[in-house]
Design an enzyme around this catalytic site. Sequence first.
Site, PDB file in Angstrom:
ATOM      1  N   LYS A   1       0.853  -1.181   0.000  1.00 23.73           N
ATOM      2  CA  LYS A   1       0.000   0.000   0.000  1.00 23.73           C
ATOM      3  C   LYS A   1       0.891   1.233   0.000  1.00 23.73           C
ATOM      4  O   LYS A   1       1.697   1.433   0.909  1.00 23.73           O
ATOM      5  CB  LYS A   1      -0.896  -0.009   1.228  1.00 23.73           C
ATOM      6  CG  LYS A   1      -1.769   1.242   1.349  1.00 23.73           C
ATOM      7  CD  LYS A   1      -2.736   1.136   2.496  1.00 23.73           C
ATOM      8  CE  LYS A   1      -3.552   2.414   2.615  1.00 23.73           C
ATOM      9  NZ  LYS A   1      -4.532   2.323   3.694  1.00 23.73           N
TER      10      LYS A   1
ATOM     11  N   LYS B   1      -2.151  -1.566  -3.832  1.00 24.07           N
ATOM     12  CA  LYS B   1      -3.022  -0.397  -3.752  1.00 24.07           C
ATOM     13  C   LYS B   1      -2.200   0.866  -3.821  1.00 24.07           C
ATOM     14  O   LYS B   1      -1.194   0.956  -3.112  1.00 24.07           O
ATOM     15  CB  LYS B   1      -3.765  -0.446  -2.419  1.00 24.07           C
ATOM     16  CG  LYS B   1      -4.685   0.724  -2.167  1.00 24.07           C
ATOM     17  CD  LYS B   1      -5.186   0.684  -0.768  1.00 24.07           C
ATOM     18  CE  LYS B   1      -5.958   1.962  -0.504  1.00 24.07           C
ATOM     19  NZ  LYS B   1      -6.427   2.073   0.824  1.00 24.07           N
TER      20      LYS B   1
HETATM   21  C1  PBG Z   1      -7.341   3.253   5.720  1.00 23.79           C
HETATM   22  C2  PBG Z   1      -7.637   3.177   4.265  1.00 23.79           C
HETATM   23  C3  PBG Z   1      -7.460   4.149   3.273  1.00 23.79           C
HETATM   24  C4  PBG Z   1      -7.979   3.602   2.108  1.00 23.79           C
HETATM   25  C5  PBG Z   1      -8.402   2.318   2.392  1.00 23.79           C
HETATM   26  N1  PBG Z   1      -8.172   2.066   3.738  1.00 23.79           N
HETATM   27  C6  PBG Z   1      -6.965   5.542   3.348  1.00 23.79           C
HETATM   28  C7  PBG Z   1      -5.583   5.856   3.645  1.00 23.79           C
HETATM   29  O1  PBG Z   1      -4.718   5.004   3.822  1.00 23.79           O
HETATM   30  O2  PBG Z   1      -5.333   7.045   3.744  1.00 23.79           O
HETATM   31  C8  PBG Z   1      -8.047   4.302   0.769  1.00 23.79           C
HETATM   32  C9  PBG Z   1      -9.151   3.864  -0.118  1.00 23.79           C
HETATM   33  C10 PBG Z   1      -9.434   4.747  -1.269  1.00 23.79           C
HETATM   34  O3  PBG Z   1      -8.810   5.796  -1.517  1.00 23.79           O
HETATM   35  O4  PBG Z   1     -10.366   4.394  -2.000  1.00 23.79           O
HETATM   36  N2  PBG Z   1      -6.017   3.247   6.079  1.00 23.79           N
END
Ligand code: PBG
Length: 324
Positions: free
Chosen positions: A196, A249
């Site tokens: 991520k 992601k």
């Molecule tokens: C929580 C989380 C996030 C997303 C999914 N889980 C936000 C982040 O890490 O700031 C992003 C999902 C999206 O942008 O569609 N940590």
Amino acid sequence: MMSYPIIRPRRLRRNEGIRRMVRETRLSPEMLVMPLFVCPGEGVRREISSMPGNFHFSVDELTSECREIASLGIGAVILFGLPPEKDETGSGAYDQDGIVQQAVRAVKSELADLTVVTDVCLCEYTSHGHCGVLKGDVVDNDATLELLAKTALSHAGSGADMVAPSDMMDGRVGAIRDALDEEGFEDTAIMAYSAKYASAFYGPFREAADSAPQFGDRRSYQMDPPNVREALREIELDVEEGADIVMVKPALAYLDVIHAARDTFNVPLAAYNVSGEFSMVKAAARQGWLDEERVMMEILLSIRRAGADIILTYFAKDAARLLG
Ligand code: PBG
């Protein structure tokens, strides 16, 4: 070597029947996972301005939304919570009667066959908006693990089929696996947000989940966008710690990472077509600059072609309707 005029690739593009027959990549609703946001209250169905067609649902409304999602043949939903209150340690995340826990119980009691995944993270629940607890202004990795494990356990106890840690703390998959197994949830699967990235494409989500960090950013725990070898290392660690499904992601700006992960690992691979990727298509379509349906399908296919088995996407309902 034979070539033109003997070989004519256009022969296989002549009509839709032939094109369909030789198509290398397919999409179907069961590969898609619809993200949903659940909030306190009753009868609430409030549109998220930065993500047209997405809503904050109260538990009752969420259940009827899930009924529609199930009827479209969509593979699963992933739930995010907006708690009534936030605090330093994100206690709403692991409250037995928290918003996501209530939502899971309600949805599973009515739709036992719909796969319910829960996002496991503290950022929606902490007053400072970081994904873990703070020590000074640093996110404390090891102190956070225990709270993530508690969160996952409370989701599993509420009936979640799968938990999806998205915090990017080191060792969280192992900590969650241990906690689940100790309490008899050895069949609850883990979908790990393994690679991520610290991405600007999460912008609209932070409005949707009210989870923007109040100071600093997430670069000390989420990955640095230029790195791909490091993504493989993160995935490897998660697989070793017991992840059943791994995830990359965002998806679109990281198709090479999806492809590398597909080539390297044999576990199911998910990709998250994140909020910014969704909202920019919606915005351009509203301006009349893009054909929304065609662009949506082209994007989803590109993620599949790169190697993802599963796509988390805000387009899940629209795509499932088109795929019929
Ligand atoms: C929580 C989380 C996030 C997303 C999914 N889980 C936000 C982040 O890490 O700031 C992003 C999902 C999206 O942008 O569609 N940590």
